[in-house]
Design a protein around this motif. Structure first.
Motif, PDB file in Angstrom:
ATOM      1  N   ASN A  48      -0.237   3.302   6.830  1.00  6.80           N
ATOM      2  CA  ASN A  48       0.207   2.943   5.481  1.00  6.80           C
ATOM      3  C   ASN A  48       1.488   2.117   5.500  1.00  6.80           C
ATOM      4  OD1 ASN A  48      -1.619   4.305   3.346  1.00  6.80           O
ATOM      5  ND2 ASN A  48      -1.301   5.924   4.837  1.00  6.80           N
ATOM      6  N   ILE A  51       0.487  -1.410   6.082  1.00  3.39           N
ATOM      7  CA  ILE A  51      -0.027  -2.008   4.848  1.00  3.39           C
ATOM      8  C   ILE A  51       1.139  -2.457   3.964  1.00  3.39           C
ATOM      9  CG2 ILE A  51      -1.246  -1.523   2.686  1.00  3.39           C
ATOM     10  CD1 ILE A  51      -3.211  -1.808   4.897  1.00  3.39           C
ATOM     11  N   VAL A  52       2.144  -1.587   3.814  1.00  4.83           N
ATOM     12  CA  VAL A  52       3.312  -1.918   2.988  1.00  4.83           C
ATOM     13  C   VAL A  52       4.043  -3.121   3.572  1.00  4.83           C
ATOM     14  CG1 VAL A  52       5.575  -1.113   2.196  1.00  4.83           C
ATOM     15  CG2 VAL A  52       3.615   0.444   2.146  1.00  4.83           C
ATOM     16  N   THR A  55       1.914  -6.582   3.415  1.00  4.77           N
ATOM     17  CA  THR A  55       1.750  -7.061   2.039  1.00  4.77           C
ATOM     18  C   THR A  55       3.078  -7.524   1.454  1.00  4.77           C
ATOM     19  OG1 THR A  55       1.892  -4.764   1.275  1.00  4.77           O
ATOM     20  CG2 THR A  55      -0.311  -5.724   1.492  1.00  4.77           C
ATOM     21  N   ALA A  56       4.188  -7.031   2.018  1.00  2.00           N
ATOM     22  CA  ALA A  56       5.505  -7.474   1.559  1.00  2.00           C
ATOM     23  C   ALA A  56       5.962  -8.738   2.282  1.00  2.00           C
ATOM     24  CB  ALA A  56       6.531  -6.357   1.771  1.00  2.00           C
ATOM     25  N   HIS A  62       0.706 -11.961  -1.431  1.00 10.87           N
ATOM     26  CA  HIS A  62       1.461 -11.691  -2.655  1.00 10.87           C
ATOM     27  C   HIS A  62       0.565 -11.936  -3.868  1.00 10.87           C
ATOM     28  CE1 HIS A  62       5.619 -12.265  -0.539  1.00 10.87           C
ATOM     29  NE2 HIS A  62       4.936 -11.239  -0.094  1.00 10.87           N
ATOM     30  N   TYR A  66      -3.152  -6.879  -3.576  1.00 13.34           N
ATOM     31  CA  TYR A  66      -2.340  -6.347  -2.481  1.00 13.34           C
ATOM     32  C   TYR A  66      -1.051  -5.708  -2.986  1.00 13.34           C
ATOM     33  CZ  TYR A  66      -5.702  -8.708   0.410  1.00 13.34           C
ATOM     34  OH  TYR A  66      -6.879  -9.095   0.991  1.00 13.34           O
ATOM     35  N   TYR A  67      -0.603  -6.118  -4.146  1.00 16.15           N
ATOM     36  CA  TYR A  67       0.544  -5.462  -4.778  1.00 16.15           C
ATOM     37  C   TYR A  67       0.187  -4.015  -5.128  1.00 16.15           C
ATOM     38  CZ  TYR A  67       4.269  -4.653  -8.232  1.00 16.15           C
ATOM     39  OH  TYR A  67       5.333  -4.151  -8.940  1.00 16.15           O
ATOM     40  N   LYS A  70      -0.265  -2.011  -1.858  1.00 17.79           N
ATOM     41  CA  LYS A  70       1.032  -1.622  -1.294  1.00 17.79           C
ATOM     42  C   LYS A  70       1.554  -0.355  -1.967  1.00 17.79           C
ATOM     43  CE  LYS A  70       4.568  -4.129  -2.491  1.00 17.79           C
ATOM     44  NZ  LYS A  70       5.499  -5.274  -2.579  1.00 17.79           N
ATOM     45  N   ASN A  71       1.428  -0.278  -3.281  1.00 18.89           N
ATOM     46  CA  ASN A  71       1.888   0.907  -3.998  1.00 18.89           C
ATOM     47  C   ASN A  71       1.020   2.125  -3.711  1.00 18.89           C
ATOM     48  OD1 ASN A  71       4.207   0.451  -6.180  1.00 18.89           O
ATOM     49  ND2 ASN A  71       3.071  -1.463  -5.939  1.00 18.89           N
TER      50      ASN A  71
END
Length: 327
Positions: A48, A51-52, A55-56, A62, A66-67, A70-71
């Motif tokens: 995870n 993934i964060v 995607t950042a 962006h 994917y936002y 990420k959450n």
């Protein structure tokens, strides 16, 4: 059943801590289970976190999808951190004691992050429906401001529920009973220790759970009904397959989450044994968070390509550093 020593005026016993029973494993089996959960916990954090990170970092990721992903990954990390470390402590050194405050905080986090995940999964389904059914208006429908509001709303959706029910539950009398037949502080096993009428609490929390589950689930069901209808209108088989592949991973994650969490929380009086309930809880608190990044990375070419680009950049930077030092 252990009783706590502290007494209130009037000889009323006060619960100051709880004892988490955990799993009924002994000896080598307990150590094997500890090793397995430790490996899965590391996989949750690493998978995870990747993934964060990607995607950042990667500008190509962006996008709204994917936002939200990420959450979702952040939610999985927080949820696992609130449960697994204490579970590992119980398995390794059998330190089953948890303070009254820590138990309340753990339950508050569990309710908060599960609620957040429910709503995020609903938001992600709406995002896929907007992308497939309204591709020309997708950028307008899912603009940055709306995406931000949807994410903030998902994170905040569980706050009143978590604070309200946790505060209510832990102000009820326990009369010294403190043995929780579970590996973390969840509502049903803690509620069993209350020595007062809990009918109203059980009714209201069941209504809250149904609302929390059914609002996102209804959004997911409506979104996928429209997605399937739109995909069937695509003339080519390749086009239909490509359109469906963009939401296949989300559909798998939704199925895993609702099929496990629903068994426990939508059937509070189910005939499942205590050990079986613990295993089902384990599946959505450890197994599902571990599988989610795997599912999204294996089913998603963009995630795999982004990860490959990040690794290549890292190796290139390392080689340049080596050359700079040798020069």
């Amino acid at each position: 059943m252990g009783l706590v020593e502290e007494m209130k005026p009037g000889n009323q016993t006060v619960t100051t801590h709880f004892l988490l029973v955990g799993f009924a494993f002994q000896g080598e089996m307990q150590f094997l289970f500890f090793t397995l959960i430790s490996i899965m916990f590391l996989a949750i954090l690493i998978g995870n976190s990747l993934i964060v990170a990607i995607t950042a970092i990667d500008p190509l990721l962006h996008t709204p999808m994917y936002y939200f992903l990420k959450n979702l990954a952040l939610t999985e990390i927080c949820y696992s951190l609130s449960i697994v470390p204490k579970m590992l402590t119980i398995l390794l050194v059998e330190r089953k004691r948890i303070s009254f405050t820590a138990c309340a905080l753990q339950l508050n986090c569990v309710i908060l992050f599960v609620t957040c995940e429910c709503f995020l999964l609903g938001v992600m389904a709406y995002d896929r429906q907007a992308a497939i059914c309204h591709p020309l208006h997708y950028a307008t429908m899912m603009n940055r401001d709306r995406c931000f509001k949807l994410v903030v709303g998902s994170w905040l959706s569980g706050v009143p529920v978590a604070l309200g029910f946790t505060t209510w539950l832990f102000t009820l009398p326990f009369c010294g009973r403190n043995v929780v037949d579970h590996f973390f502080c969840d509502v049903p096993p803690v509620l069993k220790l209350v020595c007062a009428d809990t009918a109203l609490f059980e009714l209201l929390i069941f209504i809250a759970i149904v609302i929390i589950v059914m609002i996102p689930f209804s959004l997911i069901a409506i979104s996928y009904f429209r997605i399937i209808h739109a995909i069937l209108q695509i003339p080519s088989a390749v086009g239909r397959r490509q359109a469906f592949s963009t939401c296949a991973a989300h559909l798998v994650v939704v199925t895993l989450f609702y099929s496990t969490a629903g068994i426990i929380h939508l059937r509070p009086k189910s005939s499942l044994s205590s050990n079986m309930k613990k295993m089902v809880s384990l599946s959505y608190s450890v197994v599902t968070p571990m599988l989610n990044p795997i599912i999204y990375s294996l089913r998603n070419r963009e995630v795999k390509q982004s990860l490959r680009r990040c690794v290549d950049k890292w190796f290139l930077r390392k080689q340049m550093d080596v050359f700079a030092l040798s020069g």
